[in-house]
Design a protein around this motif. Sequence first.
Motif, PDB file in Angstrom:
ATOM      1  N   PRO A  11      32.657 -27.732 -32.898  1.00  0.00           N
ATOM      2  CA  PRO A  11      31.966 -27.961 -31.742  1.00  0.00           C
ATOM      3  C   PRO A  11      30.280 -28.059 -31.770  1.00  0.00           C
ATOM      4  CG  PRO A  11      32.754 -25.645 -31.922  1.00  0.00           C
ATOM      5  CD  PRO A  11      33.273 -26.423 -33.211  1.00  0.00           C
ATOM      6  N   THR A  12      30.131 -28.762 -30.690  1.00  0.00           N
ATOM      7  CA  THR A  12      28.513 -28.789 -30.403  1.00  0.00           C
ATOM      8  C   THR A  12      28.363 -27.805 -29.327  1.00  0.00           C
ATOM      9  OG1 THR A  12      28.455 -31.209 -30.852  1.00  0.00           O
ATOM     10  CG2 THR A  12      26.708 -30.308 -29.455  1.00  0.00           C
ATOM     11  N   ILE A  13      27.188 -27.054 -29.451  1.00  0.00           N
ATOM     12  CA  ILE A  13      26.984 -25.876 -28.747  1.00  0.00           C
ATOM     13  C   ILE A  13      25.488 -26.412 -28.033  1.00  0.00           C
ATOM     14  CG2 ILE A  13      26.362 -23.450 -28.562  1.00  0.00           C
ATOM     15  CD1 ILE A  13      27.536 -23.116 -31.385  1.00  0.00           C
ATOM     16  N   THR A  14      25.455 -26.155 -26.609  1.00  0.00           N
ATOM     17  CA  THR A  14      24.362 -26.570 -25.898  1.00  0.00           C
ATOM     18  C   THR A  14      24.152 -25.359 -25.047  1.00  0.00           C
ATOM     19  OG1 THR A  14      24.840 -28.839 -25.831  1.00  0.00           O
ATOM     20  CG2 THR A  14      23.171 -28.247 -24.290  1.00  0.00           C
ATOM     21  N   LEU A  41      28.978 -12.903 -25.049  1.00  0.00           N
ATOM     22  CA  LEU A  41      29.972 -14.057 -24.399  1.00  0.00           C
ATOM     23  C   LEU A  41      30.541 -14.399 -25.722  1.00  0.00           C
ATOM     24  CD1 LEU A  41      31.293 -16.019 -22.119  1.00  0.00           C
ATOM     25  CD2 LEU A  41      29.133 -17.094 -22.457  1.00  0.00           C
ATOM     26  N   ILE A  42      32.029 -14.171 -25.688  1.00  0.00           N
ATOM     27  CA  ILE A  42      32.598 -14.970 -26.760  1.00  0.00           C
ATOM     28  C   ILE A  42      33.434 -16.460 -26.339  1.00  0.00           C
ATOM     29  CG2 ILE A  42      34.505 -14.472 -28.630  1.00  0.00           C
ATOM     30  CD1 ILE A  42      33.906 -11.421 -28.041  1.00  0.00           C
ATOM     31  N   VAL A  43      33.393 -17.412 -26.884  1.00  0.00           N
ATOM     32  CA  VAL A  43      34.184 -18.166 -26.527  1.00  0.00           C
ATOM     33  C   VAL A  43      35.193 -18.700 -27.451  1.00  0.00           C
ATOM     34  CG1 VAL A  43      34.308 -20.797 -25.658  1.00  0.00           C
ATOM     35  CG2 VAL A  43      32.370 -19.175 -25.084  1.00  0.00           C
ATOM     36  N   ALA A  44      36.440 -18.803 -27.231  1.00  0.00           N
ATOM     37  CA  ALA A  44      37.642 -19.198 -28.464  1.00  0.00           C
ATOM     38  C   ALA A  44      37.852 -20.768 -28.045  1.00  0.00           C
ATOM     39  CB  ALA A  44      38.841 -18.519 -28.195  1.00  0.00           C
ATOM     40  N   VAL A  45      37.416 -21.651 -29.221  1.00  0.00           N
ATOM     41  CA  VAL A  45      37.642 -22.860 -29.186  1.00  0.00           C
ATOM     42  C   VAL A  45      38.577 -23.531 -30.193  1.00  0.00           C
ATOM     43  CG1 VAL A  45      36.289 -25.074 -29.679  1.00  0.00           C
ATOM     44  CG2 VAL A  45      35.180 -23.305 -28.770  1.00  0.00           C
ATOM     45  N   LEU A  89      25.813 -22.245 -20.838  1.00  0.00           N
ATOM     46  CA  LEU A  89      26.214 -22.373 -22.253  1.00  0.00           C
ATOM     47  C   LEU A  89      27.338 -23.306 -22.278  1.00  0.00           C
ATOM     48  CD1 LEU A  89      26.426 -21.678 -25.419  1.00  0.00           C
ATOM     49  CD2 LEU A  89      28.296 -20.054 -24.633  1.00  0.00           C
ATOM     50  N   GLU A  90      27.375 -24.453 -22.979  1.00  0.00           N
ATOM     51  CA  GLU A  90      28.216 -25.579 -22.832  1.00  0.00           C
ATOM     52  C   GLU A  90      29.196 -25.598 -24.545  1.00  0.00           C
ATOM     53  OE1 GLU A  90      26.926 -29.178 -21.848  1.00  0.00           O
ATOM     54  OE2 GLU A  90      26.160 -28.551 -19.942  1.00  0.00           O
ATOM     55  N   VAL A  91      30.183 -25.802 -24.613  1.00  0.00           N
ATOM     56  CA  VAL A  91      30.709 -25.846 -26.031  1.00  0.00           C
ATOM     57  C   VAL A  91      31.653 -27.168 -26.258  1.00  0.00           C
ATOM     58  CG1 VAL A  91      32.211 -24.886 -27.784  1.00  0.00           C
ATOM     59  CG2 VAL A  91      30.547 -23.318 -26.391  1.00  0.00           C
TER      60      VAL A  91
END
Length: 168
Positions: free
Chosen positions: A23-26, A122-126, A161-163
């Motif tokens: 993923p791209t992280i912004t 903040l944890i994001v599961a992608v 935060l964007e993923v």
Amino acid sequence: METPDNPLCGEPIQLAPRTPDEPTITFPQPPGWGFMPGKDETPIRGILFNQGLRLHGFTPNAVVTCEDLTGQVGLPSQALAKERAAIIDLVGAVDSEAPGTTSGFPSRTITYNLQGRPATGLIVAVQNAKDRIWAVTVTLQTTDADNPHYVAAKQAILDSLEVRLPDQ
């Protein structure tokens, strides 16, 4: 990221993927915050920091990571659980946690005490269409959690935060 509704978000920082599927992280770079990219061999993708808010010998920071968990977990919920367990192994009990979504992916926000400092993770599961799974995290910490500049920057980073996965 900078909008009339959110003037605290400056020019966004976009972290390019290290592999084609990743993923791209912004995220925003709030005013007064510097940025240092991570080294290629670590999961740390970058660190935001604010020397102007330094207090008690500590500079407030936000560490952004992206870790490929493919083969270690099979579901996004397991990725969240794995990352949560790592925090508990490090700090013991957490102060609070809340499930959510970030960019359409399941996420969890956890607050805890890290070496005497309040921290928010903040944890994001992608997960992509090929069942590859990443954990994207942003962890913010300070010694002055009530400082209004830190509070505003923290909220801007967490909210913006964007993923995104590459087109499949």
